[in-house]
Write a protein that holds these residues in place. Structure first.
Motif, PDB file in Angstrom:
ATOM      1  N   ASN A  47    -117.138  -0.452  37.266  1.00 30.62           N
ATOM      2  CA  ASN A  47    -115.918  -0.456  38.078  1.00 30.62           C
ATOM      3  C   ASN A  47    -115.388   0.949  38.303  1.00 30.62           C
ATOM      4  OD1 ASN A  47    -115.363  -3.009  38.872  1.00 30.62           O
ATOM      5  ND2 ASN A  47    -114.255  -3.566  37.001  1.00 30.62           N
ATOM      6  N   ALA A  48    -114.973   1.242  39.515  1.00 29.10           N
ATOM      7  CA  ALA A  48    -114.280   2.481  39.874  1.00 29.10           C
ATOM      8  C   ALA A  48    -115.205   3.669  40.109  1.00 29.10           C
ATOM      9  CB  ALA A  48    -113.213   2.854  38.843  1.00 29.10           C
ATOM     10  N   VAL A  49    -116.481   3.526  39.782  1.00 24.94           N
ATOM     11  CA  VAL A  49    -117.400   4.646  40.027  1.00 24.94           C
ATOM     12  C   VAL A  49    -117.698   4.738  41.529  1.00 24.94           C
ATOM     13  CG1 VAL A  49    -119.743   5.524  39.643  1.00 24.94           C
ATOM     14  CG2 VAL A  49    -118.416   4.595  37.733  1.00 24.94           C
ATOM     15  N   LYS A  50    -117.567   5.926  42.090  1.00 30.86           N
ATOM     16  CA  LYS A  50    -117.803   6.124  43.529  1.00 30.86           C
ATOM     17  C   LYS A  50    -118.897   7.137  43.822  1.00 30.86           C
ATOM     18  CE  LYS A  50    -115.637   4.076  46.211  1.00 30.86           C
ATOM     19  NZ  LYS A  50    -115.874   2.668  46.656  1.00 30.86           N
ATOM     20  N   SER A  51    -119.434   7.786  42.800  1.00 28.83           N
ATOM     21  CA  SER A  51    -120.610   8.634  43.048  1.00 28.83           C
ATOM     22  C   SER A  51    -121.401   8.776  41.762  1.00 28.83           C
ATOM     23  CB  SER A  51    -120.233  10.016  43.585  1.00 28.83           C
ATOM     24  OG  SER A  51    -119.863  10.881  42.544  1.00 28.83           O
ATOM     25  N   ALA A  85    -118.255  10.059  39.316  1.00 30.85           N
ATOM     26  CA  ALA A  85    -116.867  10.226  39.754  1.00 30.85           C
ATOM     27  C   ALA A  85    -116.198   8.867  39.719  1.00 30.85           C
ATOM     28  CB  ALA A  85    -116.820  10.794  41.165  1.00 30.85           C
ATOM     29  N   LEU A  86    -115.047   8.789  39.063  1.00 31.90           N
ATOM     30  CA  LEU A  86    -114.294   7.534  39.020  1.00 31.90           C
ATOM     31  C   LEU A  86    -113.046   7.663  39.857  1.00 31.90           C
ATOM     32  CD1 LEU A  86    -115.403   7.969  35.728  1.00 31.90           C
ATOM     33  CD2 LEU A  86    -115.004   5.506  36.052  1.00 31.90           C
ATOM     34  N   LYS A  87    -112.799   6.663  40.646  1.00 28.14           N
ATOM     35  CA  LYS A  87    -111.597   6.655  41.467  1.00 28.14           C
ATOM     36  C   LYS A  87    -110.384   6.417  40.572  1.00 28.14           C
ATOM     37  CE  LYS A  87    -111.269   1.733  42.717  1.00 28.14           C
ATOM     38  NZ  LYS A  87    -111.263   0.753  43.806  1.00 28.14           N
ATOM     39  N   PRO A  88    -109.186   6.720  41.061  1.00 30.69           N
ATOM     40  CA  PRO A  88    -107.981   6.441  40.276  1.00 30.69           C
ATOM     41  C   PRO A  88    -107.833   4.927  40.061  1.00 30.69           C
ATOM     42  CG  PRO A  88    -107.485   7.767  42.244  1.00 30.69           C
ATOM     43  CD  PRO A  88    -108.881   7.296  42.377  1.00 30.69           C
ATOM     44  N   THR A  89    -107.259   4.537  38.942  1.00 31.61           N
ATOM     45  CA  THR A  89    -106.926   3.134  38.715  1.00 31.61           C
ATOM     46  C   THR A  89    -106.146   2.603  39.917  1.00 31.61           C
ATOM     47  OG1 THR A  89    -106.574   3.772  36.424  1.00 31.61           O
ATOM     48  CG2 THR A  89    -105.826   1.571  37.067  1.00 31.61           C
ATOM     49  N   VAL A 111    -104.849   8.382  38.441  1.00 34.41           N
ATOM     50  CA  VAL A 111    -105.636   9.560  38.779  1.00 34.41           C
ATOM     51  C   VAL A 111    -107.116   9.292  38.461  1.00 34.41           C
ATOM     52  CG1 VAL A 111    -105.318  10.650  36.506  1.00 34.41           C
ATOM     53  CG2 VAL A 111    -105.648  12.086  38.534  1.00 34.41           C
ATOM     54  N   GLY A 112    -107.992   9.918  39.243  1.00 36.38           N
ATOM     55  CA  GLY A 112    -109.432   9.761  39.018  1.00 36.38           C
ATOM     56  C   GLY A 112    -109.960  10.731  37.986  1.00 36.38           C
ATOM     57  N   GLY A 113    -111.269  10.766  37.835  1.00 33.37           N
ATOM     58  CA  GLY A 113    -111.853  11.680  36.860  1.00 33.37           C
ATOM     59  C   GLY A 113    -113.364  11.741  36.990  1.00 33.37           C
ATOM     60  N   MET A 114    -113.909  12.760  36.355  1.00 33.08           N
ATOM     61  CA  MET A 114    -115.357  13.008  36.425  1.00 33.08           C
ATOM     62  C   MET A 114    -115.924  13.061  35.007  1.00 33.08           C
ATOM     63  SD  MET A 114    -117.998  14.079  38.424  1.00 33.08           S
ATOM     64  CE  MET A 114    -117.209  14.760  39.904  1.00 33.08           C
TER      65      MET A 114
END
Lengths: 332, 332, 332, 332
Positions: free
Chosen positions: D218-222, D271-275, D183-186
């Protein structure tokens, strides 16, 4: 702008003090999938190792560990970290002089800049730091070799004595040591089969970068390209290198025109000052500005030129590889 | 990594070909709110202007326009753009040689690198480009002056003749011109009252950066710091500069120890090769590799050393200002 | 480290204040021998030009002069300098507010940093500076086009209203203007046919550089790649893009994995804040810290998003070309 | 241009693969004579350590060695090298998937760029690399703390669930794990007491550099600054932050105007994408392009957001310290 990083594309970063636990280098911008000959790197390190005749008796085994960037002997394209432990630390030797500036050394300027009194701290200005340069240079040479480019050096003179078959550099250096003195020297470095087109005018010229790389070696006080200092005394009719259908018929340019390699051998010379550490008493001051006498103990090369050749070759190799990579981008 | 940008904090970027409409410079990293003396910049440009005795008869009025970065005479902290029109273009002079490489020139290497045959294009390797350096250097000198730092230069010899009261550089240069030849020269550049602590070891050393800045000037073939090339022939007892409570008592170091200024004057010398353009026939090849004779027409300095002093001073000034700014960050 | 220079290999340096005589750009690192379509550059400038419906009525004809770097229409490999005169300066409009900080503007921070009170000086923070970006971006697009890479953008919403066939961005922006207010907007930028392999981990990643390039545009307050902010709410099973023998079957990644392009379209979105200049009275302070009311007169876009698309495309184009050139070095 | 070096004045270079012998970091540009609190650095490393509830069960003790740059606990002004051994390597876990690209991972792009099939080689894209970032960030925080600047972060939501007293991030992450999903997260990151004036327009703006620093994780999308994505939907009257004699009365700007800090807290969200590693079968291809199913085994965080806060703080700290040092040069 990292102050301890050299190069633009093929870069290396050195770290470590001569009296700390280790010195090392991180090499970045390495093309991937290249089989790295670690034995060659060891041979190059052996060339710079002190403890040979005429050089500092300090023994450095210089065994390195590779902590990153290689997988099954091949480059990954990621940074390669080499670590070399400092095994033979005898900081006691330095204690008596530790708060007196040693003439010709960087103690005074490091104190003014970094505000350390204890010059064990300033151990970055030690020749020990060059371990990392030699490693990076060896890596660069391995790449260049696959393009036919080779780099070598020779000592031209030690002090005011020409190096000859009878007068080896080591022998000449020992003469100075026997007088409790040290001596300077002149080295020529040469790169063969460098293709034309390397160098990025007008502020990242090949000659400018070579000058920076070589003048940045401890004890170097001049850098010449081609006919160098003699050029100032020449006429245009003497200095201009004519061209024939076989290429240039002389090499006063030292392989560089307008900051760009011209296909002839790159030819450069450096003058190294005498080792500042000498066993004679010298006038100086301590960190409070009071007059003091200083005699530098410890193990010191009487002549840094003896092992500077491999370091100068290393720096030249790194510069050439960097420009080789940069030049790829000039073709659309 | 911009190839036409010099410096790290106080930077300048030059643009323009000698046969294009203009040359110019964009200076960045300038502290704000500094009243800039434009007359001084004009004077410095006048010092590099050809058209004086012994130098190229080409007239360059070198009037500049300031297009940005100043408001009511003061720096804004934004880039300052200076533009100097090229008024006196006579590209016709170059036509006969345009596809034959001129010995000692960058025609050959620019062709190999950039794939132009017409060397009007390669006009960046012309001395005309140095207008921007002199402007940037004048700006740097104005800042340094407020800290008491001054920079000057003198010509030591022209060809193999020492400059004396009777033998002015111009006179010596004209001798070469009368023989349809050109001649090299040696210049000393000196910076006074430089504070100790400037320079960022181990790869952004003051001496390394000076070497790069000066070797990057057209025609320079050697750079020496302090006792320079003579250091190679010296003993440690001669070369080490002793310290007394009044400071250093000699200056073999040329003001730099371990890559950091030591408070003594910065002393450096450059050897310049003879102007490659000579009015005698020389052997060369054309761009197809066929043998060809070439005689370089046009207006040329018989000796580039005559006006290189102000350019070398400019480069040194920019280096010193850059390190002055960098050094501020070393204090927490 | 030049603060007004963007890029690493393909670089550009902008200069000029909105109220000075001109703005311009110097583009460096350009491959040589490339025929440059100046008409295309003019078209791109026309796209950013204010004075169209819904945007600032200020007229900028934006005619450029090329002062260097081109010969017979082809790139020389030397810096290309473009100059655009500022014809329509009306600094009088700004006088009433000149010592009161305009909310949402950079007056306050420029004063704190550069110590100017008069914000005509701070004209680098004006949208006028983006002329240089658009020119550099157009040059980059011309290179990329020869490799099949194309870049476009569209406005997704203006304020809280989706852009539709009926609701053009201009119409939505005018609504805000009629309320004496301004409004934000969201733009999507897209690059097609980007080859896999662009980006240099771990600190010069493609996504990091895009984020920097886009966040550095005035008024941008967020940058998203691929599914962007929505990624935070997704599960791995939703977000992971599966691969088939035809390639990726979805594009939540926005064309970038691990900081490297994956061959899918590069997809990014930016949120732009409302134009801070509004014709309503706002609370502020003057440069002495005293409370003051301010109403911003002058000619202002009600919505900067209307002409930000071409600027964002330009920045993306420059980033992609830079990485394209850098990637050449990875192959030995 | 070293690809694994971050920063301009205060810089750090990371090296090491997750499956190699060690990872490490070399920190340069550190002011001298600063007593470094190594315990604080250990605490920060503990914050990023996996093996806690809801995060990867892989145990990393993360004990570091300092190999250079410190003498009696104080910084020398030379590069500080930290080495952390990789003790818990289980590359066997990865074997079954080694030639199939894992969806959402960098395997595919590293193969395209560096031409490795075995993704043990590509271990630089692992979260393990962030050990070096956290160390450098801790060093930066220690410096900033002496100027009163502090940095913190909090997780706002995990997937589509807000974090509350009842719903801890760990609990929400475990829910995804129980579904064999991720799951992602902020995350919000905040810096307090940042002085106005930090940031170097127009291409080294504070917001641009923060965007680069955070998007490069890693995993950051915004990346959002201040009101971020919401700004696009706002009117100028809502978004502009008014000024009173006590300073700004709101903070939609997130502490940055025109790319320069304004004295308000720096406020940013990522915003981080899910693993991408999930224990469910996914569609992919192998390195020959043939369809293949892949189930990622091994020990994986279900949610990278859980330990990304300290990494994001570290990057922000390094950016702020860098600009703090740069800003010193703006004052003459």
């Amino acid at each position: 702008l990292a102050f301890n990083t050299f190069g633009r594309i093929f870069t290396f970063t050195t770290w470590g003090e001569s009296h700390g636990p280790a010195v090392g280098v991180v090499i970045d911008g390495v093309p991937s999938n290249f089989l790295l000959d670690l034995d060659f790197i060891r041979e190059e390190l052996e060339r710079r190792r002190p403890g040979k005749q005429g050089t500092s008796p300090r023994k450095e085994t210089d065994l390195f560990e590779v902590l990153s960037g290689l997988h099954e002997g091949k480059t990954l394209g990621t940074p390669i970290c080499f670590v070399v432990k400092n095994k033979d630390r005898k900081s006691g030797d330095y204690d008596t002089v530790s708060h007196i500036y040693r003439p010709g050394h960087a103690d005074f300027t490091w104190h003014r800049k970094f505000h350390h009194v204890d010059h064990r701290g300033g151990g970055r200005s030690s020749a020990r730091e060059t371990v990392g340069r030699v490693i990076a240079g060896a890596v660069a040479k391995l790449f260049l070799r696959t393009k036919g480019i080779s780099i070598g050096s020779k000592i031209l003179h030690i002090g005011d004595q020409l190096v000859t078959d009878e007068n080896s550099p080591e022998k000449l250096a020992l003469q100075a040591k026997h007088e409790n003195d040290s001596v300077g020297g002149m080295i020529e470095i040469r790169a063969e089969k460098v293709p034309p087109g390397l160098g990025e005018p007008v502020y990242d010229r090949l000659d400018a970068r070579i000058a920076s790389a070589l003048m940045g070696i401890n004890a170097v006080k001049s850098v010449e390209i081609g006919s160098g200092i003699a050029s100032a005394s020449m006429k245009g009719t003497q200095h201009n290198d004519p061209l024939s259908s076989d290429g240039f018929t002389s090499n006063n340019a030292g392989g560089i025109l307008g900051g760009i390699s011209n296909g002839m051998p790159i030819l450069t010379r450096i003058a190294l000052k005498p080792t500042p550490s000498i066993s004679q008493e010298q006038n100086s001051i301590n960190h409070l500005g009071q007059p003091a006498k200083v005699t530098v103990k410890g193990r010191h090369d009487p002549c840094v030129a003896l092992r500077a050749g491999v370091i100068a070759e290393a720096m030249l190799a790194c510069v050439l590889l960097d420009f080789f990579l940069l030049n790829k981008m000039r073709r659309w």
